[in-house]
Design an enzyme around this catalytic site. Structure first.
Site, PDB file in Angstrom:
ATOM      1  N   GLU A 163      -1.701  19.923  -3.239  1.00 37.18           N
ATOM      2  CA  GLU A 163      -0.854  19.691  -4.409  1.00 37.18           C
ATOM      3  C   GLU A 163      -0.992  20.795  -5.444  1.00 37.18           C
ATOM      4  O   GLU A 163      -0.008  21.221  -6.059  1.00 37.18           O
ATOM      5  CB  GLU A 163      -1.171  18.330  -5.035  1.00 37.18           C
ATOM      6  CG  GLU A 163      -0.864  17.135  -4.117  1.00 37.18           C
ATOM      7  CD  GLU A 163      -1.889  16.919  -3.014  1.00 37.18           C
ATOM      8  OE1 GLU A 163      -2.980  17.533  -3.066  1.00 37.18           O
ATOM      9  OE2 GLU A 163      -1.600  16.125  -2.097  1.00 37.18           O
ATOM     10  N   HIS A 213      -1.619   4.506  -4.665  1.00 30.01           N
ATOM     11  CA  HIS A 213      -0.179   4.525  -4.373  1.00 30.01           C
ATOM     12  C   HIS A 213       0.621   3.773  -5.441  1.00 30.01           C
ATOM     13  O   HIS A 213       1.805   3.531  -5.248  1.00 30.01           O
ATOM     14  CB  HIS A 213       0.098   3.880  -3.011  1.00 30.01           C
ATOM     15  CG  HIS A 213      -0.352   4.687  -1.838  1.00 30.01           C
ATOM     16  ND1 HIS A 213      -1.670   4.870  -1.529  1.00 30.01           N
ATOM     17  CD2 HIS A 213       0.347   5.369  -0.896  1.00 30.01           C
ATOM     18  CE1 HIS A 213      -1.767   5.624  -0.430  1.00 30.01           C
ATOM     19  NE2 HIS A 213      -0.555   5.938  -0.040  1.00 30.01           N
TER      20      HIS A 213
END
Lengths: 364, 327
Positions: free
Chosen positions: B60, B129
């Site tokens: 990322e 999540h």
């Protein structure tokens, strides 16, 4: 030939023994049977958990199908005093550490963030964030070093740490920083990378132009490639690396070359990116099948033992079905537990609020 | 007009933006062949090619860091972070580099990067999540932070974000991804509501309820329940968390004299606190009650089996409205 072009293999996909200049199998018949049992039961566990997710009993599941040998072979090389740091796919490692399969389901059912006591099993539990735990593993290994638990030569004293991750994680900064720290301090950590060829939909070549094990060289760490579907080779290579670590010779990177035969998770649809022909090719290299052929050929695995194992597998599946549904939902107010070591007045106020809402909703 | 889910609306918005500007690139994990784990970029690599819809390595910080380089070269990267909980390896690049490049270069360097990110809970998934990290970004000068709650906004706001020369964090309410709504795809971008404006969704005289992203639908549900009891809620979709459209909020709160702020993120240090401070200051003499907050609790996001007890629901919003009305 470059050393990274070759992959250590001791049992080929037809179940025949392969000679290797560096490694030979040291495993007894009963140990091999044990590995076979582990792999069969872990595959059962995996299939049952996948089915439970399909039935709505689990929120999600990350299948290990195809990676049984890599996980069982490596984790069985660990000693009790060693410590495993895993990703969310290492059900086979948790199995070897003694974790009950039903406890594994707690995470995926959403009843707990960690379904077992990490210190008790010396297994850190599932890690979702890719590669983050490679640093934790390295730090833990540095701790063992500082505590004098490396290189003493005493079998039950010396410790090593296993850090499990996949091919995708090799791109993360944390993993590369873990290599730097491990090499710098010669920490007793074995990086066990299961190259299952896929980071969700992205093939390994998106992460690396060289074999992953070759990366180790640049960090000053020995790297080794092993057939990840050969449980014997995975055991021997890991055993070798763990021994090095425990005796103070520093870290190793093992790349176990395998294939993710299932979806990334039950939310994934691999038919969008995997080639059917690749999957078929790897089906031929199935880790369980080859050991079975070997054991049968050697007369170690009898029909009677097979029947017994099948019974054990179906009992495990049945127990998982029964006990998964029985896993208690946490009390809503338990969300306030364990946020801090100390009591927090603000949180206690919020806990009381949640409890009041529940009483109110029960009255309505 | 077209009936589109939020996922499809963002997909169509990206497509339209890419059609109009060849400098726009998409980058992220699994956004190409797979079309993203939520299928937001479905079909875009097929139509725009692998050079404009880039499947990135799994890193990322690498994605955002290289997007900065591409932007320096003159491209307009649209980055996908796969899940809210995965953004933190990129936090350094976003907060330390991206946010302040214009400032530190005295305006010489422009980074027109959009970072798309599904956020929020309620999907029954495992940890990391279901996060709501918006406050970190909204607290960072140099970043713009916007979020959509309906398909029309999803379609237009993503295009506005991409067109902006400022770095924009574009938060997508993942549990509403499949919620359908009318999208005015024939319109021009200049006709669409400014992405930094709040939007009044229901007119009401009794209490202002302000939500954003996934909680907007919850606020509207609360308004319907309240209406049954004769209480008229004025629901506002905040849409932009940085900057905050104070004039729309102040006008409403001055009218109703009451405000309830709703978000999934923990209350402490959240957007609600910022709004409460500003509204208390701006509407002090008109307020009939303290500004109320209905938020996630000050805990890490809990296991999914109890997430419904964590997430603000209509009942909790109505309790806060009642407290405000009876104050």
């Amino acid at each position: 030939m470059d050393q990274f072009d070759s992959v250590v293999q001791l049992l080929d996909s037809n179940g025949s023994v392969v000679a290797n200049s560096q490694f030979t199998s040291t495993l007894s018949q009963s140990e091999l049977l044990g590995f076979y049992r582990d792999m069969v039961l872990v595959r059962t566990l995996d299939e049952q958990a996948t089915a439970l997710q399909r039935q709505g009993e689990l929120g999600l599941w990350a299948p290990l199908l195809g990676q049984e040998a890599a996980q069982i072979g490596s984790a069985r090389a660990m000693q009790k005093q060693d410590f495993a740091f895993s990703t969310y796919r290492e059900h086979g490692v948790a199995w070897c550490r003694g974790v009950d399969p039903v406890d594994m389901l707690r995470f995926w059912r959403g009843t707990m963030h960690q379904g077992w006591d990490a210190n008790h099993y010396r297994d850190y539990g599932y890690q979702i964030i890719i590669g983050a735990h490679a640093l934790h593993a390295t730090g833990y290994a540095m701790g063992a070093q500082l505590a004098g638990r490396v290189g003493s030569g005493e079998a039950e004293k010396d410790q090593a740490v296993m850090a499990y991750f996949g091919d995708g994680a090799m791109s993360e900064g944390d993993v590369n920083e873990a290599f730097v720290f491990a090499a710098s301090y010669q920490a007793p950590v074995v990086f066990f990378c299961q190259n299952n060829q896929w980071a969700i939909s992205e093939p390994t070549r998106r992460q690396s132009r060289t074999p992953l094990a070759q990366r180790a060289v640049g960090f000053g760490i020995p790297g080794i490639r092993v057939d990840g579907n050969d449980v014997i080779a995975c055991y021997e290579v890991t055993e070798h690396a763990l021994h090095r670590a425990r005796s103070g010779q520093g870290p190793t990177l093992i790349e176990a070359v395998t294939y993710r035969m299932g979806a990334h998770t039950t939310s994934d649809d691999p038919t969008k990116y995997q080639l059917f022909s690749d999957v078929e090719l790897w089906r031929e290299r199935d880790p369980i099948k080859r050991l079975k052929i070997y054991l049968q050929t050697k007369g170690i695995l009898s029909a009677e033992l097979e029947t017994q194992l099948a019974g054990e597998a179906s009992a495990l599946a049945q127990r998982m079905r029964d006990e998964c549904r029985e896993l208690p939902d946490p009390k809503p107010s338990s969300m306030f537990d364990h946020v801090y070591a100390d009591t927090d007045i603000n949180l206690e106020k919020q806990r009381a609020e949640v409890e009041a809402i529940l009483i109110q909703s029960m009255e309505n | 007009m077209a009936q589109l889910s939020i996922v499809h609306a963002i997909n169509q918005g990206l497509r339209r933006a890419m059609d109009s500007d060849s400098k726009i690139l998409l980058m992220g994990e699994d956004i190409g062949k797979l079309g993203g784990v939520f299928r937001v970029t479905d079909g875009l690599q097929k139509d725009f090619g692998e050079e404009r819809v880039i499947d990135s390595p799994l890193a990322e910080s690498g994605i955002v860091g290289t997007a900065i380089g591409l932007a320096l070269y003159g491209y307009r990267p649209v980055v996908e972070i796969q899940f809210d909980g995965f953004v933190f390896p990129a936090f350094d690049q976003i907060v330390v580099q991206l946010a302040r490049m214009r400032y530190r270069s005295a305006g010489a360097l422009t980074l027109p990067i959009t970072i798309r990110m599904p956020y929020g809970g309620g999907i029954g998934s495992v940890e990391h999540h279901s996060e709501s990290p918006e406050a970190y970004f909204a607290a960072t000068p140099g970043l713009r932070v916007i979020t959509c709650a309906d398909s029309n906004d999803a379609y237009w706001m993503i295009q506005q974000a991409i067109a902006s020369d400022d770095p924009v964090i574009f938060l997508e309410p993942k549990r509403r991804y499949w919620q359908k709504g009318e999208v005015n795809i024939e319109a021009n971008m200049s006709d669409a509501l400014n992405m930094y404006s709040a939007k009044v969704l229901t007119q009401g005289s009794d209490c202002t309820v302000i939500g954003y992203g996934p909680t907007v639908a919850t606020c509207l549900q609360a308004a319907r329940f309240a209406a049954d009891d004769g209480v008229k809620l004025e629901v506002i979709d905040l849409r932009s968390l940085s900057p905050i459209d104070m004039s729309t909020l102040v006008e409403s709160v001055n009218k109703t004299g009451r405000a309830v702020l709703v978000h999934e993120a923990p209350g402490t240090g959240g957007i609600g606190g910022e709004l409460a401070a500003r509204l208390s200051q701006a509407c002090f003499y008109k307020l009939e009650a303290p500004v109320m907050r209905v938020t996630g609790y000050d805990v890490p996001y809990p296991p999914s089996r109890i997430e419904d007890d964590y997430l603000p629901d209509a009942e909790r919003i109505l309790d806060a409205v009642e407290k405000s009305m009876n104050y």
